[in-house]
Write a protein that holds these residues in place. Structure first.
Motif, PDB file in Angstrom:
ATOM      1  N   VAL A 304     -23.165 -42.336 -33.030  1.00 17.91           N
ATOM      2  CA  VAL A 304     -21.773 -41.272 -33.375  1.00 17.91           C
ATOM      3  C   VAL A 304     -22.532 -40.202 -33.681  1.00 17.91           C
ATOM      4  O   VAL A 304     -23.032 -39.430 -34.629  1.00 17.91           O
ATOM      5  N   LYS A 305     -21.448 -38.666 -33.709  1.00 19.84           N
ATOM      6  CA  LYS A 305     -21.771 -37.664 -33.756  1.00 19.84           C
ATOM      7  C   LYS A 305     -20.732 -36.343 -35.331  1.00 19.84           C
ATOM      8  O   LYS A 305     -19.698 -37.468 -34.587  1.00 19.84           O
ATOM      9  N   THR A 306     -20.928 -37.128 -36.214  1.00 26.56           N
ATOM     10  CA  THR A 306     -19.829 -36.096 -37.280  1.00 26.56           C
ATOM     11  C   THR A 306     -20.254 -35.087 -37.090  1.00 26.56           C
ATOM     12  O   THR A 306     -21.436 -33.770 -37.457  1.00 26.56           O
ATOM     13  N   SER A 307     -18.946 -34.644 -37.525  1.00 25.55           N
ATOM     14  CA  SER A 307     -19.293 -32.872 -37.435  1.00 25.55           C
ATOM     15  C   SER A 307     -18.129 -32.231 -38.657  1.00 25.55           C
ATOM     16  O   SER A 307     -17.046 -33.387 -38.470  1.00 25.55           O
ATOM     17  N   ASN A 308     -18.473 -30.703 -38.900  1.00 31.92           N
ATOM     18  CA  ASN A 308     -17.652 -30.750 -40.379  1.00 31.92           C
ATOM     19  C   ASN A 308     -16.665 -29.484 -39.340  1.00 31.92           C
ATOM     20  O   ASN A 308     -17.199 -28.546 -38.534  1.00 31.92           O
ATOM     21  N   ILE A 309     -15.064 -29.722 -39.134  1.00 29.30           N
ATOM     22  CA  ILE A 309     -14.098 -28.754 -38.361  1.00 29.30           C
ATOM     23  C   ILE A 309     -13.537 -28.194 -39.030  1.00 29.30           C
ATOM     24  O   ILE A 309     -12.885 -28.493 -40.755  1.00 29.30           O
ATOM     25  N   ASP A 310     -13.342 -26.925 -38.206  1.00 28.70           N
ATOM     26  CA  ASP A 310     -12.092 -26.328 -39.770  1.00 28.70           C
ATOM     27  C   ASP A 310     -10.608 -26.511 -38.457  1.00 28.70           C
ATOM     28  O   ASP A 310     -11.158 -26.813 -37.060  1.00 28.70           O
ATOM     29  N   GLU A 311      -9.858 -27.459 -39.004  1.00 27.17           N
ATOM     30  CA  GLU A 311      -8.705 -28.468 -38.434  1.00 27.17           C
ATOM     31  C   GLU A 311      -7.928 -26.643 -37.796  1.00 27.17           C
ATOM     32  O   GLU A 311      -6.904 -27.826 -36.741  1.00 27.17           O
ATOM     33  N   ASP A 312      -7.719 -26.276 -37.700  1.00 26.83           N
ATOM     34  CA  ASP A 312      -6.369 -25.167 -38.140  1.00 26.83           C
ATOM     35  C   ASP A 312      -7.393 -24.515 -36.575  1.00 26.83           C
ATOM     36  O   ASP A 312      -6.198 -24.598 -35.142  1.00 26.83           O
ATOM     37  N   ARG A 313      -8.353 -24.577 -36.620  1.00 25.44           N
ATOM     38  CA  ARG A 313      -8.717 -23.425 -35.410  1.00 25.44           C
ATOM     39  C   ARG A 313      -9.361 -24.742 -34.236  1.00 25.44           C
ATOM     40  O   ARG A 313     -10.052 -24.984 -33.218  1.00 25.44           O
ATOM     41  N   ASP A 314      -9.694 -25.822 -35.339  1.00 21.63           N
ATOM     42  CA  ASP A 314     -10.385 -26.979 -34.046  1.00 21.63           C
ATOM     43  C   ASP A 314     -11.999 -26.441 -33.745  1.00 21.63           C
ATOM     44  O   ASP A 314     -12.432 -26.366 -32.683  1.00 21.63           O
ATOM     45  N   ALA A 315     -12.310 -25.685 -34.591  1.00 17.22           N
ATOM     46  CA  ALA A 315     -13.844 -25.300 -34.181  1.00 17.22           C
ATOM     47  C   ALA A 315     -14.604 -26.121 -35.344  1.00 17.22           C
ATOM     48  O   ALA A 315     -14.717 -26.283 -36.408  1.00 17.22           O
ATOM     49  N   GLU A 316     -16.245 -26.252 -35.166  1.00 17.72           N
ATOM     50  CA  GLU A 316     -17.167 -27.013 -34.877  1.00 17.72           C
ATOM     51  C   GLU A 316     -18.061 -25.833 -36.020  1.00 17.72           C
ATOM     52  O   GLU A 316     -17.916 -24.625 -35.570  1.00 17.72           O
ATOM     53  N   ILE A 317     -17.915 -25.946 -37.551  1.00 21.04           N
ATOM     54  CA  ILE A 317     -18.744 -25.316 -37.787  1.00 21.04           C
ATOM     55  C   ILE A 317     -20.477 -25.732 -38.118  1.00 21.04           C
ATOM     56  O   ILE A 317     -20.482 -26.883 -38.218  1.00 21.04           O
ATOM     57  N   GLU A 318     -21.543 -24.394 -38.093  1.00 19.17           N
ATOM     58  CA  GLU A 318     -22.446 -24.599 -38.270  1.00 19.17           C
ATOM     59  C   GLU A 318     -22.814 -25.524 -39.422  1.00 19.17           C
ATOM     60  O   GLU A 318     -22.501 -24.770 -40.121  1.00 19.17           O
ATOM     61  N   LYS A 319     -24.199 -25.916 -39.646  1.00 20.59           N
ATOM     62  CA  LYS A 319     -23.565 -26.512 -40.748  1.00 20.59           C
ATOM     63  C   LYS A 319     -24.803 -25.129 -41.507  1.00 20.59           C
ATOM     64  O   LYS A 319     -24.645 -25.450 -42.883  1.00 20.59           O
ATOM     65  N   SER A 320     -24.777 -24.519 -41.171  1.00 20.54           N
ATOM     66  CA  SER A 320     -25.894 -23.286 -42.086  1.00 20.54           C
ATOM     67  C   SER A 320     -25.305 -22.985 -42.987  1.00 20.54           C
ATOM     68  O   SER A 320     -24.695 -21.642 -43.720  1.00 20.54           O
TER      69      SER A 320
ATOM     70  N   GLY B 285      -7.986  -6.051 -44.071  1.00 23.55           N
ATOM     71  CA  GLY B 285      -9.511  -5.918 -43.127  1.00 23.55           C
ATOM     72  C   GLY B 285     -10.127  -6.716 -44.042  1.00 23.55           C
ATOM     73  O   GLY B 285     -11.388  -7.044 -44.235  1.00 23.55           O
ATOM     74  N   LYS B 286     -10.305  -5.971 -45.693  1.00 19.58           N
ATOM     75  CA  LYS B 286     -11.555  -6.345 -46.581  1.00 19.58           C
ATOM     76  C   LYS B 286     -11.587  -8.205 -47.311  1.00 19.58           C
ATOM     77  O   LYS B 286     -11.989  -7.854 -47.831  1.00 19.58           O
ATOM     78  N   ASN B 287     -10.301  -8.735 -46.106  1.00 19.22           N
ATOM     79  CA  ASN B 287      -9.909 -10.259 -47.133  1.00 19.22           C
ATOM     80  C   ASN B 287     -11.674 -10.906 -46.159  1.00 19.22           C
ATOM     81  O   ASN B 287     -11.073 -10.098 -45.314  1.00 19.22           O
ATOM     82  N   VAL B 288     -11.622 -11.932 -46.846  1.00 19.49           N
ATOM     83  CA  VAL B 288     -12.490 -13.199 -46.136  1.00 19.49           C
ATOM     84  C   VAL B 288     -11.347 -14.171 -46.087  1.00 19.49           C
ATOM     85  O   VAL B 288     -11.332 -13.934 -47.681  1.00 19.49           O
ATOM     86  N   THR B 289     -11.400 -15.083 -45.540  1.00 25.31           N
ATOM     87  CA  THR B 289     -10.456 -16.295 -45.482  1.00 25.31           C
ATOM     88  C   THR B 289     -12.317 -17.428 -45.211  1.00 25.31           C
ATOM     89  O   THR B 289     -12.850 -17.576 -44.710  1.00 25.31           O
ATOM     90  N   TYR B 290     -11.974 -18.017 -46.850  1.00 25.26           N
ATOM     91  CA  TYR B 290     -12.973 -19.314 -46.874  1.00 25.26           C
ATOM     92  C   TYR B 290     -11.901 -20.532 -46.256  1.00 25.26           C
ATOM     93  O   TYR B 290     -10.658 -20.578 -47.005  1.00 25.26           O
ATOM     94  N   VAL B 291     -11.773 -21.477 -45.658  1.00 23.33           N
ATOM     95  CA  VAL B 291     -11.362 -22.720 -44.984  1.00 23.33           C
ATOM     96  C   VAL B 291     -12.640 -23.552 -44.895  1.00 23.33           C
ATOM     97  O   VAL B 291     -13.788 -23.789 -45.708  1.00 23.33           O
ATOM     98  N   GLN B 292     -11.439 -24.617 -45.809  1.00 21.83           N
ATOM     99  CA  GLN B 292     -12.011 -25.661 -45.928  1.00 21.83           C
ATOM    100  C   GLN B 292     -11.593 -26.641 -44.758  1.00 21.83           C
ATOM    101  O   GLN B 292     -10.753 -26.759 -44.313  1.00 21.83           O
ATOM    102  N   LEU B 293     -13.442 -27.699 -45.148  1.00 19.92           N
ATOM    103  CA  LEU B 293     -13.698 -28.124 -43.629  1.00 19.92           C
ATOM    104  C   LEU B 293     -13.048 -29.719 -43.874  1.00 19.92           C
ATOM    105  O   LEU B 293     -13.464 -30.307 -44.601  1.00 19.92           O
ATOM    106  N   LYS B 294     -13.132 -30.329 -42.442  1.00 23.38           N
ATOM    107  CA  LYS B 294     -12.576 -32.253 -42.341  1.00 23.38           C
ATOM    108  C   LYS B 294     -13.923 -32.761 -41.845  1.00 23.38           C
ATOM    109  O   LYS B 294     -14.403 -31.741 -40.756  1.00 23.38           O
ATOM    110  N   ALA B 295     -14.301 -33.146 -42.171  1.00 26.76           N
ATOM    111  CA  ALA B 295     -15.511 -34.208 -41.150  1.00 26.76           C
ATOM    112  C   ALA B 295     -14.637 -34.943 -40.214  1.00 26.76           C
ATOM    113  O   ALA B 295     -13.789 -35.520 -40.684  1.00 26.76           O
TER     114      ALA B 295
END
Lengths: 638, 802
Positions: A304-320, B285-295
């Motif tokens: 099992v690999k768990t990753s944190n993703i930005d749902e809208d972009r379907d992009a995986e975010i690095e832990k750091s 352009g000066k704004n930054v968007t933070y997005v909540q992440l899902k596991a």
């Protein structure tokens, strides 16, 4: 020797509790049985078992023990490796390549490898065959009749087969080659191998350790410098004379000792020594199930690999690059409708969330791992209820601070003498939260034969104010009168009598294996061996021995019940109060219905109760209440 | 006052956004990284809103916010920002956007509007608690004519009223330099609140400090039904007992809420282009968007086939690793079966668990044990209360007579072993008392690990003799010093004095707040309240949180002489980490935590002890490559930290009797873990260490110890020459590096040990004597020449060697 790094790998978000296991999982042990096959080991013996005389021999018993240990090991240490080596047999190894390394007359019965149902089954089958035909083992492993393999060679062979392990060494042989055995053994030890001898003796033929092994093994103990393992252990294993004890003895040895942490302990500024922490008491749980994929011909475990993703972009975010904060709600008004993930928009350069480092500093309050002594208090100030978690065990570590042992030892003696506990603030790992611990001195004691108590400190995590729940019951009915602050004497005396009869010396966990775990493992084992499991055969060893209770205390229990029934409380009516959450009060007593109708029970509480007593659960609440009342009356005042 | 019910309170915030609220102030921040003072510049409004936002954050109740000082507060509804909402986060966002106006609003109007709005909202819900909180700087003009009517109305409705004033005076602090209008207004608010039934005036600084106080919610836990059984209640009822009991939690660990994860959303190329094309103004352009992440969890399966029949070899393993990674295939969870591992075999178990042990709810009594046999360190977890059924007098009576017991509880769930201890709650004032049992979980056989540790008291040397003197054993002086230390650090009277000036106990669990829990909570609220953590970082923790982080200052101060005595007596030294690096340079087979490296470096010289693989086939050849390979497959359970390197010394000292599985891996098996100098090549070690320069004292100390050990060990004559060299070097270093005292105290000790102890080494000492003056004590003259000092005279030094 768990390196720090192991602990630090653990995800920041995980609960502390989970960390213990990861250490056990990451390490492997290798156990190699070296079993003597000389004629005396194969000598048929009559042994009484279940009131029947059973033909057996030492070799059978030894193999049987190995099998039992394998069965347990496959559950307690699934990553561990296991092997069986036989010596003093003429059986030749089939693979010729190994001949050059293996000394003559030793035979590798099971190569070292991870345990599997198949390998254990093989052994079981051999044992079954041996039970049918006592000659089976002799046929399978023809003994070496004219001479004996020097023990040195045995160790030598072991050396080829293993890196690390235990050598239970049942054998009644006298060897001349002390020197060579010593040397090889020393090498083994230096490679990190522990040798655990198990000697078999019979009444007619006691095992004289001094003739050979004492000389060889005594040395071993002292060469065994970098292993924490006890030197006093030797004497104990020597003392084994009954083969039944073998398994019990192995139990103590089968779990390798590993430190959970190794941190400084500051007694005062400039007065610091090193300690290591061990977990001696931890709730053993059933393993978590895993997910498997059926490949048709075999099952393969899924990773099992768990990753944190930005749902809208379907992009995986690095832990750091993850930051932490509270959830944002209702901030999406201006975004497109198809966005699911919550967002927070801030000006460039602004940071509304915490970094991982900041989070860690909140958790640890900026403290580095270590203990800091706060002071001492009498032992009696540590209350029974001041507990939330299992304890840990501290032992000095000379490797980080020279002089730790003498300091630790002096502190221990002083605290034990004065009957004190210490309070200390501790952060045991880099990511753990500061906790206040009560430190309980443990003096060493124990006689030569029994399992001795090692000296050290027990570390008991104290609850915080936040963890304490208030008592929901403020007042109770005690006895004849509300004002009298004691249970009525007659009742108390009656209770005292049966309590005395039911008093046991002390609680010994050894007699109480966890029935839920045992039940689980038995089913697991049956499934692995593709056997049908018979749940009726399960014996719950933790159940109270009711027969004994009735034999010893039954009479007094009866008397106590009568005393209770005659007490005012039996007829006393507990007044009704408006809410069942509130404590029992006196003032509002107005009605005097039967006490059993007083339960402020709900229907869905009444029904299971009745069901558990085998009573009918039909009817209205009133019926249920009455039925409960009847049942209780029949039981309590008989 | 009626008891507040959680969630049944409506709070109206009346927030002043008048012009004066826009004036700025400097708010102190936690010190910067270099301890410098830092301040944040913010408006009164921003400052005050911190309080409002905090309150909204922390409560489960409903709230409304009404602004005054906005444009045209002609009709009541104009000033209302959020009439009444149960959505704190949305309200918070609105509050973040608030700006002070150019006008002044009247607080009295706001109060009227607030009370009215609240009343309209609640209608005739009498049980709800009503609160109005007014936040103002009191700089604006007020119509104070009909205020009595307002107070009366509020009293009628039972409204709790609080004024939170920016820079208002209170007992501790008075603002000298304030406008008369503000002074008058403040006086008025006090008058107003005195007339109210439940009203108070407070200072903003004070309330902001108050809210960072850790609060402990004492929650009562629910009572659960259970039954305590004694004996066979099924068939021998007359002799058995069933007591109806209720259980509830006594301790339960309170864990902090978890934080959500966020990350900066990077702009997608598409968006970048869109933005350019649309030529959006620069602000965008000066704004930054933070997005909540899902596991997201994904399952991977290794579908590669093991190659059958192939002898496992080195290449195989390497290949395996590569192919294994490549062959991982993503699978959907639905395609997977649950199961358990049994060794290397798998046992499918679709339900995720086997049928559970059938258990019957209840607590079965096993027996009683004497209290002193109860092992406190075995208590494994949270404590439960067990009450006699509170509505059942008999049950209660029965409970109060039971002492202690071991028992099993379970209600169809897994049974637990535990121990019960009686507890009595006395409330003398109210003449109430209740007895109950406390239950603590105890270990089953499976839960106990039987590790044994080397004895601390009983050290046995190689000859089997018990040692009475050893660096591991505390001396009588040390034991005495420790006794004094323990007495000096007694907490029983170290607490603050009580009303009668009697000393009290220091540390009370009821005052010990979980620092991490409250700190994280504080952090959580803080980040919801401020927009930028860079400029407005989290203030330091409340002092209450860290009050048990250090022993009481007074106690330590008083104990200091004793502590100093202990430090000297025990002489505990940190084993420098550099030692490891030094060793690395010194030996080609240096060890590292990294096992692979270790084995590559390692050249077993004399040993028959070689490593072998899991399968016998592999052990045929003995070369280093294979050893490396082996590690890929079987990480050793224990590091082979003692290499079969033959020691030059044949005399393992008694000091080595007690081993430890070390974290710091050492190479020289003859080097004690806490030493920089080994017994194998002391001179080399010594020189190496000195080259590094920073650990001279420790090196000298260790060298002295090593020389002594070697000289006094059997067969020392073989190394006499070597030791002589060591002594020469040591003396040279001592002279140069101002370790003269070390030498001058070491040498007489060595002499005494050589001549007076058994076995001793008279021969060595006479050899030393032959060397003569050059190895004697360092005299004052010698010392002076080298810039040091010595209290040994020249003649003494000469005489010493005779």
């Amino acid at each position: 020797m768990a390196p720090y790094d192991d602990w630090n790998k653990i995800d920041d978000e995980e609960e502390e509790e989970l960390q213990d296991n990861s250490i056990w999982d990451a390490k492997k042990d290798v156990i190699l049985f070296a079993i003597d096959c000389s004629p005396s080991m194969l000598q048929p013996r009559e042994v009484e078992e279940n009131e029947q005389m059973v033909k057996t021999c030492h070799l059978y018993a030894a193999l049987n023990n190995a099998m039992q240990l394998q069965k347990r090991k496959v559950i307690s240490g699934p990553n561990d490796y296991f092997g069986i080596l036989l010596f003093n047999t003429t059986k030749k190894s089939e693979v010729s390549r190994t001949q050059s390394d293996m000394k003559a007359n030793t035979y590798l019965f099971q190569p070292i490898g991870p345990l599997s149902a198949t390998s254990i089954l093989e052994l079981i089958q051999l044992l079954n065959a041996a039970q049918e035909d006592p000659e089976e083992l002799r046929k399978e492993f023809p003994p070496l009749t004219d001479k004996r393999v020097p023990m040195g060679d045995v160790f030598n062979s072991c050396n080829w087969v293993m890196r690390d392990g235990t050598i239970p060494n049942p054998g009644a042989a006298r060897k001349q080659f002390i020197e060579s055995a010593k040397t090889t053994l020393a090498d083994l030890t230096q490679a990190g191998v522990m040798v655990e001898p198990f000697f078999i003796e019979t009444e007619e033929k006691p095992f004289d350790v001094d003739r050979f092994y004492a000389a060889v093994l005594q040395d071993n103990v002292f060469v065994n410098d970098d292993d924490d393992d006890d030197e006093s252990g030797l004497k104990k294993s020597i003392s084994i004379s009954r083969i039944e004890d073998l398994l019990d003895q192995m139990k103590f040895r089968e779990v390798p000792k590993r430190a959970l942490f190794n941190i400084p302990f500051e007694l005062s500024k400039g007065f610091t020594f090193g300690v290591k922490g061990y977990g001696l008491v931890t709730e053993q749980k059933k393993g978590e199930y895993k997910y498997f994929f059926d490949l048709g011909h075999r099952l393969e475990v899924a990773t099992v690999k768990t990753s944190n993703i930005d749902e809208d972009r379907d992009a995986e975010i690095e832990k750091s690059s993850i930051v932490y904060g509270m959830s944002v709600v209702g901030s999406n008004e201006n975004d497109d409708d198809d966005n699911i993930a919550a967002t927070k928009i801030v000006k460039t350069g602004q940071r509304p969330f915490y970094t991982a480092d900041e989070m860690r500093s909140f958790r640890t309050m900026g403290l580095e791992p270590g203990f800091k002594l706060l002071g001492f208090k009498p032992r009696s100030t540590l209350k029974f209820e001041d507990n939330v978690k299992h304890s840990l065990f501290l032992y000095p570590d000379e490797h980080t601070y020279a002089g730790s042992k003498r300091t630790f030892s002096a502190l221990l003696k002083s605290m034990a003498k004065k009957k004190l506990i210490a309070l200390a603030l501790g952060v045991i790992r880099r990511n753990s939260t500061p906790t206040i611990y009560a430190i309980l001195p443990q003096e060493e004691h124990g006689d030569e034969t029994a399992w001795a108590e090692s000296a050290g400190f027990h570390l008991i995590p104290l609850p915080f104010a936040d963890d304490i729940r208030s008592a929901p019951v403020a007042e109770g009915y005690i006895g004849n009168h509300w004002k009298s602050f004691q249970a009525p004497d007659e009742v108390k005396d009656a209770a005292r009598r049966w309590i005395d009869k039911m008093t046991i010396k002390s609680y010994s966990p050894d007699s109480y294996p966890n029935p839920a775990l045992a039940y689980h493992y038995e089913q697991l084992e049956a499934a692995a061996f593709r056997e049908e499991y018979n749940p009726d055969a399960f014996e719950d060893q933790s159940e109270p021995n009711v027969d004994m209770i009735h034999k010893r205390a039954g009479k007094f229990l009866k008397e106590w019940k009568i005393a209770l029934a005659n007490d005012d409380s039996a007829t006393y009516v507990v007044p009704t109060t408006g809410s069942k959450r509130k404590s029992v009060g006196l003032s509002s007593s107005k009605d005097s219905r039967n006490m059993y109708t007083k339960f402020s029970l709900k229907v869905d509480e009444l029904k299971p109760f009745l069901r558990s007593k085998g009573q009918s659960t039909s009817g209205k609440k009133q019926d249920l209440v009455e039925r409960v009342g009847e049942w209780c009356e029949s039981r309590m005042v008989s | 006052m009626p008891v507040e019910r959680a969630g049944y309170t409506v709070i109206m915030f009346l927030v002043d956004v008048s012009k004066s609220m826009g004036s700025t102030r400097r708010v102190p921040l936690p010190p910067g990284p270099d301890g410098e003072e830092r301040f944040a510049e913010m408006t009164h409004l921003q400052y005050a809103l911190q309080y409002v936002k905090f309150k909204i954050q922390t409560m489960t109740d409903q709230c409304g916010v009404i602004l005054f000082g906005t444009e045209g507060i002609s009709s009541p509804s104009d000033g209302v920002l959020y009439p009444l909402l149960n959505l704190p986060t949305a309200t918070l966002k609105k509050l973040d956007e608030l700006e002070p106006s150019d006008l002044y609003g009247d607080p009295i109007d706001a109060i009227i509007v607030g009370v009215h709005t609240q009343n309209t909202y609640l209608g005739n819900k009498k049980t709800w608690t009503r609160k109005v909180i007014l936040v103002t700087d009191g700089e604006g003009p007020m119509e104070i004519e009909d205020w009595e009517a307002t107070v009366q109305k509020m009293n009628e409705l039972n409204v709790g009223f609080t004024v939170v004033g920016v820079d208002f005076d209170d007992e501790e602090h008075t603002e000298e330099d304030k406008r008369p209008v503000k002074r008058e207004n403040e006086e008025f608010f006090h008058k107003f609140c005195e007339a109210g039934n439940d009203s108070i005036v407070g200072n903003l600084d004070f309330v902001l400090e108050q809210i960072s106080l850790p609060d402990v919610k004492t929650s009562r836990s629910t009572l659960m039904h259970n039954v305590l059984r004694i004996g066979d209640t099924e068939s021998r009822t007359d002799e058995a007992m069933e007591i109806l009991v209720k259980t509830s939690k006594c301790t339960a660990v309170n864990r902090p809420k978890s934080f959500k994860k966020f990350a900066i959303r990077s702009k997608s190329p598409q968006e970048e282009e869109d933005r350019k094309a649309m030529d959006v103004d620069a602000d965008e352009g000066k704004n930054v968007t933070y997005v909540q992440l899902k596991a997201r969890s994904e399952n991977f399966v290794d579908t590669s086939e093991p190659k059958d029949g192939e002898v496992e070899s080195e290449t195989k393993v390497e290949e395996d690793e590569e192919t294994r990674l490549a062959a991982l295939e993503k699978v959907e969870k639905e395609q997977l079966i649950r199961g358990f591992k049994y060794g290397t075999s798998y046992v499918p178990c679709p339900d995720g668990q086997f049928p559970k042990l059938p258990t019957k709810k209840g607590i079965d009594l096993i027996g009683f044990i004497p209290e002193k046999k109860f092992r406190r360190d075995w208590a494994m977890g949270e404590i439960q209360y067990i009450w006699g059924n509170p509505d059942n007098a008999t049950a209660q009576c029965a409970i109060s007579s039971i002492a202690q017991a071991i028992w099993v509880t379970g209600d169809g769930r897994d049974p637990k072993m535990g121990v019960m201890s009686p507890a009595f709650f006395n409330n003398e004032e109210e003449n109430k008392r209740v007895d109950c049992l406390l239950w603590a979980p105890m270990p089953f056989q499976d839960d106990i690990r039987r590790y044994t540790f080397p004895s601390l008291d009983k050290l046995i040397n190689k000859k089997g003799e018990i040692l009475t003197e050893h660096p591991y054993l505390p001396t009588d002086t040390q034991l005495e010093a420790m006794d004094e230390f323990v007495d000096a650090m007694d907490l029983m009277e170290a607490g603050p004095k009580d009303e009668e000036k009697n000393p009290t106990e220091w540390f009370d669990i009821r005052d010990s707040y979980n620092p991490a829990f409250h700190r994280l909570k504080q952090a959580m609220f803080h980040c919801a309240v401020v927009a930028d953590l860079e400029t407005n970082p989290l203030p330091p923790p409340h002092p209450e949180l860290i009050k048990y982080f250090n022993p009481p200052k007074k106690m330590v101060k008083r104990a200091q002489p004793i502590i100093d005595k202990c430090i000297e007596a025990f002489n505990v030294k940190l084993v420098p980490k550099v030692a490891k690096v030094v060793r690395k340079g010194a030996h080609d087979h240096a060890q590292d935590d990294d096992d692979e490296m270790l084995l590559l470096d390692r050249k077993p010289s004399t040993s028959k002890a070689s490593q072998s693989n899991s399968s016998l086939e592999d052990s045929a050849t003995e070369d280093e490559d294979e050893e490396m390979l082996l590690l890929d497959k079987v990480p050793p359970a224990r590091k082979p930290n003692t290499l079969p390197t033959p020691a030059r010394s044949l005399s393992p000292s008694s000091r080595r009797d007690n081993g430890d599985d070390s974290m710091d891996v050492d190479v020289d098996p003859q080097r004690d873990p806490h030493r920089l100098i080994g017994r194998t090549r002391p001179l080399v070690d010594f020189k190496e260490n000195l080259k590094r320069g920073d650990i001279v004292s420790k090196s000298v100390e260790d060298m002295c110890a090593v020389i002594e050990e070697v000289v006094l060990a059997p067969f020392a004559s073989r190394r006499a020459e070597e030791m002589m060299e060591c002594l020469k070097e040591l003396r040279k270093v001592c002279l140069k590096e101002d370790e003269i005292d070390a030498w001058n105290s070491f040498l007489p000790k060595l002499k005494e040990k050589c001549l007076k102890s058994t076995p001793g080494n008279e021969e060595f000492w006479s050899q030393l004597q032959e060397t003569g003056r050059t190895l004697s004590l360092i005299s004052d003259k010698e010392a002076e020449k080298n810039g040091g000092s010595s209290d040994v005279s020249e003649s003494e030094a000469t005489k010493f060697m005779d």
